[in-house]
Design a protein around this motif. Structure first.
Motif, mmCIF file in Angstrom:
data_model
loop_
_atom_site.group_PDB
_atom_site.id
_atom_site.type_symbol
_atom_site.label_atom_id
_atom_site.label_comp_id
_atom_site.label_asym_id
_atom_site.label_seq_id
_atom_site.Cartn_x
_atom_site.Cartn_y
_atom_site.Cartn_z
ATOM 1 N N ASP A 89 44.282 28.461 14.498
ATOM 2 C CA ASP A 89 44.936 29.113 15.629
ATOM 3 C C ASP A 89 44.791 30.628 15.597
ATOM 4 O O ASP A 89 44.987 31.295 16.621
ATOM 5 C CB ASP A 89 46.424 28.748 15.663
ATOM 6 N N THR A 90 44.492 31.194 14.419
ATOM 7 C CA THR A 90 44.294 32.651 14.360
ATOM 8 C C THR A 90 42.994 33.017 15.058
ATOM 9 O O THR A 90 42.955 33.909 15.908
ATOM 10 C CB THR A 90 44.262 33.143 12.905
ATOM 11 N N GLY A 91 41.915 32.346 14.697
ATOM 12 C CA GLY A 91 40.617 32.609 15.303
ATOM 13 C C GLY A 91 39.924 33.797 14.668
ATOM 14 O O GLY A 91 40.571 34.726 14.174
ATOM 15 N N ALA A 92 38.595 33.745 14.672
ATOM 16 C CA ALA A 92 37.810 34.826 14.082
ATOM 17 C C ALA A 92 37.753 36.030 15.017
ATOM 18 O O ALA A 92 38.136 37.146 14.660
ATOM 19 C CB ALA A 92 36.402 34.335 13.765
ATOM 20 N N LEU A 93 37.265 35.801 16.240
ATOM 21 C CA LEU A 93 37.226 36.832 17.267
ATOM 22 C C LEU A 93 38.393 36.577 18.203
ATOM 23 O O LEU A 93 38.468 35.525 18.850
ATOM 24 C CB LEU A 93 35.897 36.787 18.024
ATOM 25 N N ARG A 94 39.313 37.537 18.273
ATOM 26 C CA ARG A 94 40.563 37.309 18.986
ATOM 27 C C ARG A 94 40.825 38.468 19.945
ATOM 28 O O ARG A 94 40.339 39.585 19.746
ATOM 29 C CB ARG A 94 41.731 37.141 17.988
ATOM 30 N N PHE A 95 41.586 38.199 20.972
ATOM 31 C CA PHE A 95 41.918 39.246 21.939
ATOM 32 C C PHE A 95 43.272 38.953 22.559
ATOM 33 O O PHE A 95 43.717 37.799 22.605
ATOM 34 C CB PHE A 95 40.833 39.365 23.019
ATOM 35 N N ARG A 96 43.912 40.018 23.005
ATOM 36 C CA ARG A 96 45.224 39.864 23.649
ATOM 37 C C ARG A 96 45.105 40.296 25.102
ATOM 38 O O ARG A 96 44.575 41.374 25.402
ATOM 39 C CB ARG A 96 46.270 40.720 22.944
ATOM 40 N N THR A 97 45.574 39.450 25.979
ATOM 41 C CA THR A 97 45.628 39.774 27.403
ATOM 42 C C THR A 97 46.948 39.285 27.967
ATOM 43 O O THR A 97 47.420 38.200 27.599
ATOM 44 C CB THR A 97 44.427 39.155 28.151
ATOM 45 N N GLY A 99 49.770 40.127 27.168
ATOM 46 C CA GLY A 99 50.730 39.962 26.084
ATOM 47 C C GLY A 99 50.528 38.736 25.232
ATOM 48 O O GLY A 99 51.329 38.492 24.314
ATOM 49 N N THR A 100 49.482 37.950 25.477
ATOM 50 C CA THR A 100 49.253 36.714 24.724
ATOM 51 C C THR A 100 47.926 36.783 23.997
ATOM 52 O O THR A 100 46.910 37.201 24.572
ATOM 53 C CB THR A 100 49.242 35.495 25.666
ATOM 54 N N TRP A 101 47.922 36.341 22.728
ATOM 55 C CA TRP A 101 46.691 36.334 21.947
ATOM 56 C C TRP A 101 45.886 35.065 22.236
ATOM 57 O O TRP A 101 46.425 33.969 22.346
ATOM 58 C CB TRP A 101 47.012 36.388 20.451
ATOM 59 N N HIS A 102 44.567 35.277 22.330
ATOM 60 C CA HIS A 102 43.611 34.186 22.508
ATOM 61 C C HIS A 102 42.472 34.387 21.514
ATOM 62 O O HIS A 102 42.349 35.438 20.885
ATOM 63 C CB HIS A 102 43.068 34.166 23.936
ATOM 64 N N HIS A 103 41.613 33.357 21.398
ATOM 65 C CA HIS A 103 40.493 33.493 20.469
ATOM 66 C C HIS A 103 39.303 32.661 20.939
ATOM 67 O O HIS A 103 39.432 31.787 21.821
ATOM 68 C CB HIS A 103 40.900 33.077 19.049
ATOM 69 N N ALA A 104 38.150 32.954 20.341
ATOM 70 C CA ALA A 104 36.929 32.218 20.675
ATOM 71 C C ALA A 104 37.027 30.790 20.165
ATOM 72 O O ALA A 104 37.595 30.529 19.098
ATOM 73 C CB ALA A 104 35.719 32.911 20.057
ATOM 74 N N THR A 105 36.444 29.888 20.916
ATOM 75 C CA THR A 105 36.424 28.479 20.495
ATOM 76 C C THR A 105 34.967 28.020 20.376
ATOM 77 O O THR A 105 34.218 28.562 19.584
ATOM 78 C CB THR A 105 37.223 27.605 21.479
#
Length: 695
Positions: A89-97, A99-105
């Motif tokens: 769930d942390t993810g290698a490449l991550r970004f926040r948009t 106010g919520t964090w997302h990551h590459a799948t």
């Protein structure tokens, strides 16, 4: 027995006194650059893509495995993992948009062309994808990535700390346990680092560079503020987030030893072109009034301080008057009530054998009579939110504007005032304090926030900083200026003494080799240091590149009570002995300065830089190498003995005048207050000078 006899004979043959060399600068020589060409090849399986970079004459080779089910990166060398990104769930490449964090799948596509692997991947954010580019070379690879289909507030890279062994670098750390004043984890993963305002305008001495015990390194190429955490809440992760939507740019180094990684980084950012400090400034301590008096200082107190040091035979090359001497901050005029005759004060200090220095800042308080003049003439940085108004910032002495070094007229005005001050009162050098920029301000037209590190370095380089150091960082100009680096204020207890050591190891291994601790004995408005802390701190600093002193071993004032503290004659004698040891080491230290100018190598460094095969050295934070020949292991705790680890080799034990074999740990090494464990590596470059100094 034969080795002991030979060592003692060598010591006896050395002259008792050593003439100091002329403080001429060594001509810097360019180290060989790391190879950039590569014959990397790409292979593919159902689950991953693998870039293979073969070994070369100067690089060990590596493999980069890209997992395609959920985008992640694993770096391998000699068949073993040396760095891996986070998964799950942390993810290698991550970004926040929003106010919520997302990551590459899942990786949805790839292309290998002209030496660059281009990847596309889905993300956990609806409609958003990631494009990443990996460009390998012989000893590193570059990672560039961006978000498409969304506007991120932050971009981040997350790593599994344990995959790379232990972590180092960073510089001065913010930690939940009081860092950097009382806590500087070594290695970083042994504690917790939580540094949410990690950026180029920070007052901390930091660089976006980390390296590991498995000889990998990470450099994040950004001029933006970062949010950095390592092992926060003991989660085992390293998060390196940038507060920006700009593409994320990072370089991962893959080498054979941590020292090789360090050299790669210095090759990237630049090594010192010169040393700002002179030979005398390396040989003798600078005395600064801050921890002795804080802001409760005046002409009479300063002269009494200087006279006491002189009368007790406690030497130093300069005596600096710190905060507070101005009538108001930014006036650059002496307070006439506290300093009735500053020129006579300067003359007396010179007559006692010291150069005279002053503390200065670019920050002009709103109640200064110079503030309105500077604001009306456009000499102050503008407010980022309202560029029509000067930027105002709150600091430990009030509210101020900051002189805009990007404005040539403002710089000329400020420097003219500095030169008038120095010429009028016989000031030999300056201690620049505070920062040259603040993120709440707007840079001058044509400049970026990161440029102010360069502008500050260029300004300070015009003046003798008297070996007291300055905190500029993050920019190649800061690396190349060759300034002495001083730490942030420490406390006055044992934990701060230990932090001063590990902090120097951190600062010197991110490319700033000319290090000093905070003032010997600490400061931070804490109770005056106990005798034992003050003495042990002086003994420790004597085995570092420079000594930075303030608390007098004769007497001081406890800032928490206002009462005088008088130390005994043993304190004076042991402090004087520490200074004398450092002076005797000066020719050896000066040789290390010249070596740093040629190579960029740190002078004070962790044991594993010199002994990478000795795995025990990677967690030792209370010993260090001073150049290639001297191992320092001073007592940093309230104890009468300590363990000393000796790496492989043959060592001369200075305290016991004996030769001992390395590759082992000496347990219960006795450390009465007058004893500082220090060892000379026989046969190492400079061992003869070190033996001469220490014997």
């Amino acid at each position: 027995m034969l080795l002991t006899t030979l060592a003692l004979a060598l010591v006896a043959a050395l002259p008792a006194a050593l003439t100091a060399p002329e403080p001429a600068q060594a001509r810097p020589q360019s180290p060989p650059r790391a190879p950039t060409g590569t014959t990397a090849r790409l292979t593919r399986t159902a689950d991953d893509l693998t870039l293979t970079v073969p070994p070369s004459r100067s690089a060990p080779g590596y493999r980069l495995q890209v997992t395609t089910g959920q985008l992640s990166f694993t770096t391998l060398r000699s068949g073993g993992t040396v760095l891996a990104t986070a998964s799950g769930d942390t993810g290698a490449l991550r970004f926040r948009t929003a106010g919520t964090w997302h990551h590459a799948t899942r990786v949805t596509g790839h292309a290998w062309k002209d030496g660059t692997l281009t990847l596309t991947a889905d993300t956990t954010a609806p409609g958003a994808t990631i494009e990443a580019r990996v460009t390998p070379s012989a000893d590193r690879y570059q990672l560039r990535w961006r978000v498409i289909g969304a506007t991120p507030e932050r971009l981040g890279l997350a790593c599994d700390l344990s995959s790379a062994g232990h972590w180092y670098g960073h510089g001065e750390t913010q930690t939940p346990n009081g860092g950097p004043a009382t806590d500087q984890p070594w290695p970083l993963d042994s504690g917790e680092v939580v540094h949410p305002a990690f950026g180029p305008a920070s007052y901390y001495m930091i660089d976006p560079f980390w390296y590991t015990s498995r000889a990998t390194g990470l450099h994040v190429d950004t001029g933006q503020v970062m949010d950095v955490s390592l092992n926060e809440g003991q989660d085992g992760l390293g998060r390196f987030d940038i507060e920006s939507a700009e593409p994320y740019r990072a370089t991962v180094f893959v080498e054979s030893t941590p020292l090789d990684v360090y050299r790669d980084y210095v090759d990237l950012v630049g090594r010192p072109a010169k040393s700002d400090a002179t030979y005398r400034q390396y040989a003798e301590p600078v005395w600064n009034s801050w921890a002795q008096f804080y802001t409760h200082v005046d002409q009479a107190k300063l002269l009494d301080y200087a006279q006491d040091l002189h009368d007790h035979g406690i030497t130093g090359h300069a005596l600096q008057l710190d905060d507070k001497w101005e009538s108001d901050y930014g006036n650059m005029t002496f307070d006439p009530k506290a300093y009735p005759d500053p020129k006579a004060m300067s003359d007396t200090i010179h007559a006692l054998g010291f150069d005279f220095g002053l503390w200065v800042t670019l920050w002009i308080n709103l109640d200064s009579d110079q503030y309105r003049y500077a604001a009306d003439h456009g000499y102050l940085l503008k407010d980022a939110a309202d560029p029509a108004e000067p930027c105002t910032v709150t600091w430990w002495n009030g509210t101020a504007g900051i002189v805009d070094l990007g404005n040539p007229e403002a710089r000329a005005w400020y420097e003219g005032r500095l030169r008038t001050l120095m010429d009028t009162y016989g000031v030999d050098g300056l201690k620049f304090d505070t920062r040259f920029f603040d993120e709440r301000c707007a840079p001058h037209e044509g400049y970026r926030p990161t440029d102010y590190q360069r502008l500050g370095a260029e300004l300070a380089d015009e003046y003798d900083l008297q070996g007291v150091g300055i905190r500029v960082h993050w920019d190649t100009a800061a690396h190349r200026a060759g300034f002495v680096t001083r730490q942030l204020d420490k406390g006055t207890g044992w934990n701060s003494l230990r932090a001063s050591v590990t902090q120097n190891l951190a600062i010197s291994t991110i490319g700033y080799p000319f290090v000093a601790t905070d003032m010997i004995g600490g400061s931070s408005l804490q109770p005056a240091p106990a005798k034992e802390v003050l003495v042990r701190w002086a003994q420790s600093a004597a085995l570092m590149p420079l000594m930075y002193s303030s608390t007098s071993p004769v007497d001081t004032v406890d800032p928490t009570t206002g009462r005088p503290v008088v130390y005994d004659e043993e304190t004076v004698a042991l402090y004087r002995e520490a200074i004398a040891r450092h002076q005797r080491l000066a020719p050896y230290i000066w040789d290390q300065v010249q070596h740093s100018l040629r190579t960029g190598d740190p002078i004070m460094r962790p044991l594993f830089f010199d002994f990478p095969e000795d795995r025990d050295t990677y967690t030792i934070g209370d010993e260090w190498m001073l150049g290639p020949a001297v191992l320092a292991a001073p007592q940093l705790a309230d104890a009468s003995s300590r363990s000393v680890h000796l790496p492989p080799g043959t060592w001369y034990d200075v305290a016991h005048q004996r030769t001992v074999a390395g590759g082992r740990t000496l347990t219960s090494y006795a450390t009465p207050l007058g004893t500082t464990p220090v060892f000379v590596r026989l046969g190492a470059e400079g061992a003869d000078k070190a033996l001469r100094a220490l014997r």
